[in-house]
Design an enzyme around this catalytic site. Sequence first.
Site, PDB file in Angstrom:
ATOM      1  N   SER A 179       0.873  -1.287  -0.010  1.00  0.00           N
ATOM      2  CA  SER A 179      -0.105   0.068   0.066  1.00  0.00           C
ATOM      3  C   SER A 179       0.805   1.308  -0.074  1.00  0.00           C
ATOM      4  O   SER A 179       0.413   2.174  -0.564  1.00  0.00           O
ATOM      5  CB  SER A 179      -0.894  -0.104   1.107  1.00  0.00           C
ATOM      6  OG  SER A 179      -0.414   0.354   2.364  1.00  0.00           O
ATOM      7  N   ASN A 180       1.839   1.357   0.760  1.00  0.00           N
ATOM      8  CA  ASN A 180       2.904   2.393   0.450  1.00  0.00           C
ATOM      9  C   ASN A 180       3.596   2.404  -0.824  1.00  0.00           C
ATOM     10  O   ASN A 180       3.791   3.605  -1.473  1.00  0.00           O
ATOM     11  CB  ASN A 180       4.105   2.246   1.691  1.00  0.00           C
ATOM     12  CG  ASN A 180       3.497   2.567   2.993  1.00  0.00           C
ATOM     13  OD1 ASN A 180       3.326   3.744   3.286  1.00  0.00           O
ATOM     14  ND2 ASN A 180       3.358   1.705   3.782  1.00  0.00           N
ATOM     15  N   ARG A 196      22.468 -14.945   2.806  1.00  0.00           N
ATOM     16  CA  ARG A 196      21.813 -13.689   3.070  1.00  0.00           C
ATOM     17  C   ARG A 196      22.405 -12.640   2.176  1.00  0.00           C
ATOM     18  O   ARG A 196      22.178 -11.748   1.505  1.00  0.00           O
ATOM     19  CB  ARG A 196      21.740 -13.264   4.476  1.00  0.00           C
ATOM     20  CG  ARG A 196      20.950 -14.138   5.309  1.00  0.00           C
ATOM     21  CD  ARG A 196      20.794 -13.687   6.704  1.00  0.00           C
ATOM     22  NE  ARG A 196      20.206 -12.610   6.802  1.00  0.00           N
ATOM     23  CZ  ARG A 196      18.795 -12.586   7.154  1.00  0.00           C
ATOM     24  NH1 ARG A 196      18.027 -13.816   7.340  1.00  0.00           N
ATOM     25  NH2 ARG A 196      18.195 -11.408   7.353  1.00  0.00           N
ATOM     26  N   MET A 225      10.596  -6.228   4.340  1.00  0.00           N
ATOM     27  CA  MET A 225      10.897  -6.900   5.746  1.00  0.00           C
ATOM     28  C   MET A 225      12.164  -7.662   6.129  1.00  0.00           C
ATOM     29  O   MET A 225      12.219  -8.660   6.561  1.00  0.00           O
ATOM     30  CB  MET A 225       9.677  -7.689   5.985  1.00  0.00           C
ATOM     31  CG  MET A 225       8.122  -6.957   5.811  1.00  0.00           C
ATOM     32  SD  MET A 225       8.160  -5.736   7.168  1.00  0.00           S
ATOM     33  CE  MET A 225       8.010  -6.632   8.584  1.00  0.00           C
ATOM     34  N   ASN A 229      13.690   4.385   4.510  1.00  0.00           N
ATOM     35  CA  ASN A 229      12.843   3.347   4.918  1.00  0.00           C
ATOM     36  C   ASN A 229      11.623   4.036   5.848  1.00  0.00           C
ATOM     37  O   ASN A 229      11.828   4.773   6.403  1.00  0.00           O
ATOM     38  CB  ASN A 229      13.730   2.342   5.976  1.00  0.00           C
ATOM     39  CG  ASN A 229      12.675   1.228   6.539  1.00  0.00           C
ATOM     40  OD1 ASN A 229      12.181   0.483   5.606  1.00  0.00           O
ATOM     41  ND2 ASN A 229      13.062   1.193   7.730  1.00  0.00           N
ATOM     42  N   HIS A 238       9.183   3.095   8.923  1.00  0.00           N
ATOM     43  CA  HIS A 238       9.101   2.313  10.019  1.00  0.00           C
ATOM     44  C   HIS A 238       7.882   2.646  10.712  1.00  0.00           C
ATOM     45  O   HIS A 238       7.808   3.805  11.172  1.00  0.00           O
ATOM     46  CB  HIS A 238      10.202   2.261  10.570  1.00  0.00           C
ATOM     47  CG  HIS A 238      10.185   1.315  12.032  1.00  0.00           C
ATOM     48  ND1 HIS A 238      10.449  -0.071  12.024  1.00  0.00           N
ATOM     49  CD2 HIS A 238       9.935   1.675  13.431  1.00  0.00           C
ATOM     50  CE1 HIS A 238      10.232  -0.642  12.978  1.00  0.00           C
ATOM     51  NE2 HIS A 238       9.980   0.248  14.026  1.00  0.00           N
ATOM     52  N   SER A 285       7.918   6.967  11.356  1.00  0.00           N
ATOM     53  CA  SER A 285       8.956   7.514  10.807  1.00  0.00           C
ATOM     54  C   SER A 285       9.653   7.264   9.575  1.00  0.00           C
ATOM     55  O   SER A 285       9.634   5.840   9.088  1.00  0.00           O
ATOM     56  CB  SER A 285      10.194   7.264  11.794  1.00  0.00           C
ATOM     57  OG  SER A 285       9.558   7.344  13.203  1.00  0.00           O
ATOM     58  N   THR A 308      20.883   2.711   7.581  1.00  0.00           N
ATOM     59  CA  THR A 308      22.425   2.572   7.879  1.00  0.00           C
ATOM     60  C   THR A 308      22.357   1.268   8.489  1.00  0.00           C
ATOM     61  O   THR A 308      21.387   0.513   8.362  1.00  0.00           O
ATOM     62  CB  THR A 308      22.927   3.530   9.058  1.00  0.00           C
ATOM     63  OG1 THR A 308      22.075   3.468  10.235  1.00  0.00           O
ATOM     64  CG2 THR A 308      22.737   4.975   8.659  1.00  0.00           C
ATOM     65  N   GLU A 335      22.564  -0.012  11.180  1.00  0.00           N
ATOM     66  CA  GLU A 335      21.917  -0.444  12.559  1.00  0.00           C
ATOM     67  C   GLU A 335      20.396  -0.294  12.034  1.00  0.00           C
ATOM     68  O   GLU A 335      19.903   0.407  11.576  1.00  0.00           O
ATOM     69  CB  GLU A 335      22.134   0.683  13.534  1.00  0.00           C
ATOM     70  CG  GLU A 335      21.615   0.366  14.961  1.00  0.00           C
ATOM     71  CD  GLU A 335      21.664   1.740  15.852  1.00  0.00           C
ATOM     72  OE1 GLU A 335      21.035   1.840  16.491  1.00  0.00           O
ATOM     73  OE2 GLU A 335      22.434   2.631  15.337  1.00  0.00           O
ATOM     74  N   LEU A 336      19.890  -1.609  12.488  1.00  0.00           N
ATOM     75  CA  LEU A 336      18.421  -1.815  12.087  1.00  0.00           C
ATOM     76  C   LEU A 336      17.446  -0.781  12.413  1.00  0.00           C
ATOM     77  O   LEU A 336      17.703  -0.462  13.715  1.00  0.00           O
ATOM     78  CB  LEU A 336      18.060  -3.397  12.704  1.00  0.00           C
ATOM     79  CG  LEU A 336      16.444  -3.381  12.433  1.00  0.00           C
ATOM     80  CD1 LEU A 336      16.154  -3.753  11.104  1.00  0.00           C
ATOM     81  CD2 LEU A 336      15.997  -4.739  13.489  1.00  0.00           C
ATOM     82  N   ASP A 337      16.811  -0.124  11.757  1.00  0.00           N
ATOM     83  CA  ASP A 337      15.890   0.775  11.853  1.00  0.00           C
ATOM     84  C   ASP A 337      16.658   2.123  12.835  1.00  0.00           C
ATOM     85  O   ASP A 337      15.807   2.886  13.461  1.00  0.00           O
ATOM     86  CB  ASP A 337      14.588   0.211  12.757  1.00  0.00           C
ATOM     87  CG  ASP A 337      13.572  -0.779  12.134  1.00  0.00           C
ATOM     88  OD1 ASP A 337      13.626  -0.467  10.676  1.00  0.00           O
ATOM     89  OD2 ASP A 337      13.302  -1.602  12.552  1.00  0.00           O
ATOM     90  N   GLU A 358       0.884   7.117   7.189  1.00  0.00           N
ATOM     91  CA  GLU A 358       2.359   6.643   6.642  1.00  0.00           C
ATOM     92  C   GLU A 358       2.302   6.845   5.164  1.00  0.00           C
ATOM     93  O   GLU A 358       3.321   7.265   4.628  1.00  0.00           O
ATOM     94  CB  GLU A 358       2.480   5.114   6.878  1.00  0.00           C
ATOM     95  CG  GLU A 358       2.454   4.698   8.370  1.00  0.00           C
ATOM     96  CD  GLU A 358       2.991   3.277   8.307  1.00  0.00           C
ATOM     97  OE1 GLU A 358       2.244   2.299   8.364  1.00  0.00           O
ATOM     98  OE2 GLU A 358       4.181   3.207   8.344  1.00  0.00           O
TER      99      GLU A 358
HETATM  100  C1  GRF Z   1       3.864  -0.204   6.733  1.00  0.00           C
HETATM  101  O1  GRF Z   1       3.158  -0.088   8.183  1.00  0.00           O
HETATM  102  C2  GRF Z   1       5.335   0.088   6.931  1.00  0.00           C
HETATM  103  O2  GRF Z   1       5.480   0.849   8.059  1.00  0.00           O
HETATM  104  C3  GRF Z   1       5.728  -1.277   7.839  1.00  0.00           C
HETATM  105  O3  GRF Z   1       4.928  -2.305   6.873  1.00  0.00           O
HETATM  106  C4  GRF Z   1       3.877  -1.656   6.397  1.00  0.00           C
HETATM  107  C5  GRF Z   1       3.895  -2.077   4.956  1.00  0.00           C
HETATM  108  O4  GRF Z   1       2.507  -1.993   4.371  1.00  0.00           O
HETATM  109  N1  GRF Z   1       7.158  -1.303   7.476  1.00  0.00           N
HETATM  110  P1  GRF Z   1       2.522  -2.065   2.903  1.00  0.00           P
HETATM  111  O5  GRF Z   1       3.173  -3.333   2.355  1.00  0.00           O
HETATM  112  O6  GRF Z   1       3.188  -0.839   2.290  1.00  0.00           O
HETATM  113  O7  GRF Z   1       1.018  -1.953   2.606  1.00  0.00           O
END
Ligand code: GRF
Length: 220
Positions: free
Chosen positions: A16-17, A68, A93, A110, A112, A139, A144, A146-148, A177
């Site tokens: 969705s983002n 990885r 993720m 990113n 978060h 946010s 970087t 460091e995670l988030d 968001e």
């Molecule tokens: C969002 O809430 C984002 O902040 C988090 O995962 C969600 C992703 O949603 N990291 P979408 O896949 O963009 O719908």
Amino acid sequence: MTVRRRVVVFASGRGSNFAALVQAQRRGELPVDIAGLLCDKAAAPALALARAAGIEAVALSPRDYASREDFDRAMFARAARLAPDLIVLAGYMRIIAPAVVEAWRGRMINIHPSLLPKYPGLHTHQRAIDAGDAEHGSSVHFVTAELDGGPVIAQAGLPILPGDTAETLAARLLPLEHRLLVATTRLVADGEAALAGDQVVRGGQALAAPLHLDANGNLA
Ligand code: GRF
């Protein structure tokens, strides 16, 4: 004629983002070229959204790589073929190998779902509720090793209401968001906000605190 910055988006799921970025771009509110979408899951619904929008969509599977880091190198090599000026992690993720992250320092952001530095990692909505926080949010930060943990560019906040569950809170946060990611992507793609050392600078000035999304969708 100004050259449009090229943006490549990484996602793992719903997308969705990513869709919010595409829609803003189509409405003329985000003057960039969205050059492609990369996923680490072949079943990610985000892929179909990209294809429907005529945007190159690529899925690579971690299972096809020995380590990885090999996978991360392959993903970012594939992204590099799309010549991005900026990579946007939008619901991506996976933790990315530090050596790969460093190569994109200042050119990767990113989103978060917490008011960083609170609650890096997973289950952020539940953790905010369990802590009795009055406010929660999201946010966007430079990535970087460091995670988030990279410098935060901008945040959007909302109150936690009595009776909120992780689900109700996540649902109320999601539209914020989307606006936050669009506005921050525009700012970074324009070069108006940048990473200098460990600080976010805007118009040559280091930010003392993250920018905040106002009711009109602007960052102040
Ligand atoms: C969002 O809430 C984002 O902040 C988090 O995962 C969600 C992703 O949603 N990291 P979408 O896949 O963009 O719908």
